[in-house]
Design a protein around this motif. Sequence first.
Motif, PDB file in Angstrom:
ATOM      1  N   SER A 121      17.673 -36.390   8.864  1.00  0.00           N
ATOM      2  CA  SER A 121      16.349 -35.888   9.231  1.00  0.00           C
ATOM      3  C   SER A 121      15.578 -35.391   8.009  1.00  0.00           C
ATOM      4  CB  SER A 121      16.479 -34.750  10.250  1.00  0.00           C
ATOM      5  OG  SER A 121      16.959 -33.590   9.626  1.00  0.00           O
ATOM      6  N   ASP A 122      14.257 -35.449   8.136  1.00  0.00           N
ATOM      7  CA  ASP A 122      13.395 -34.951   7.062  1.00  0.00           C
ATOM      8  C   ASP A 122      13.534 -33.438   6.878  1.00  0.00           C
ATOM      9  OD1 ASP A 122      12.439 -37.364   6.226  1.00  0.00           O
ATOM     10  OD2 ASP A 122      10.477 -37.198   7.200  1.00  0.00           O
ATOM     11  N   ASP A 123      13.814 -32.716   7.959  1.00  0.00           N
ATOM     12  CA  ASP A 123      13.989 -31.269   7.852  1.00  0.00           C
ATOM     13  C   ASP A 123      15.194 -30.926   6.981  1.00  0.00           C
ATOM     14  OD1 ASP A 123      11.776 -30.761   9.430  1.00  0.00           O
ATOM     15  OD2 ASP A 123      12.950 -30.641  11.291  1.00  0.00           O
ATOM     16  N   GLU A 124      16.294 -31.662   7.173  1.00  0.00           N
ATOM     17  CA  GLU A 124      17.487 -31.437   6.352  1.00  0.00           C
ATOM     18  C   GLU A 124      17.222 -31.821   4.901  1.00  0.00           C
ATOM     19  OE1 GLU A 124      21.340 -32.760   7.952  1.00  0.00           O
ATOM     20  OE2 GLU A 124      20.247 -33.113   9.822  1.00  0.00           O
TER      21      GLU A 124
ATOM     22  N   SER B  81      15.150 -29.087   3.299  1.00  0.00           N
ATOM     23  CA  SER B  81      15.923 -27.886   2.975  1.00  0.00           C
ATOM     24  C   SER B  81      16.818 -28.122   1.761  1.00  0.00           C
ATOM     25  CB  SER B  81      16.741 -27.415   4.175  1.00  0.00           C
ATOM     26  OG  SER B  81      17.725 -28.348   4.513  1.00  0.00           O
TER      27      SER B  81
ATOM     28  N   ARG C 116       7.009 -32.556   0.341  1.00  0.00           N
ATOM     29  CA  ARG C 116       6.375 -33.441   1.322  1.00  0.00           C
ATOM     30  C   ARG C 116       6.089 -34.820   0.699  1.00  0.00           C
ATOM     31  NH1 ARG C 116       3.407 -29.966   3.467  1.00  0.00           N
ATOM     32  NH2 ARG C 116       1.812 -29.900   1.869  1.00  0.00           N
TER      33      ARG C 116
END
Length: 141
Positions: free
Chosen positions: A97-100, A103, A121
């Motif tokens: 995922s992009d969230d991981e 982070s 981003r």
Amino acid sequence: MSAASTETSASLPTAGGRVFFQGAPGVGCVGSGPITGDDPVQKKQGKVTVKYDRKELRKRLVLEEWIIEQLSDLYDCEEEEMPEVEIDIDDLLEVNSDDERASKLQESLIDCYKPTEDFVRELLGRIRGMRKLSAPTKKGL
């Protein structure tokens, strides 16, 4: 100097101070002489370049240059003075995922005093669609 050495050096033609070497037929460097269609060295070189995806390598190089430029701006220093920041593109591509990914990037940039959200981003957008590079596989000889 002896008379024999004078005679042999006098009989050799000079070409403007240049020395030329001529090897015996069949002896010499690989690739010397005319290239024939059945030259095994030429065929092997063709196979080696096919194993690597040049387009993907070029995209990766452009991305890495962009990352260095952005990190120089974020840390306000030249590449040589930059603190040790490790951004492994292949490691990021393994994450689902992009969230991981974001982070992981934020962890790498923890000591940066400037805002890093735009960089993260943009980097995530640039790696979208890229593939993890793997070492070329060796085929049986």
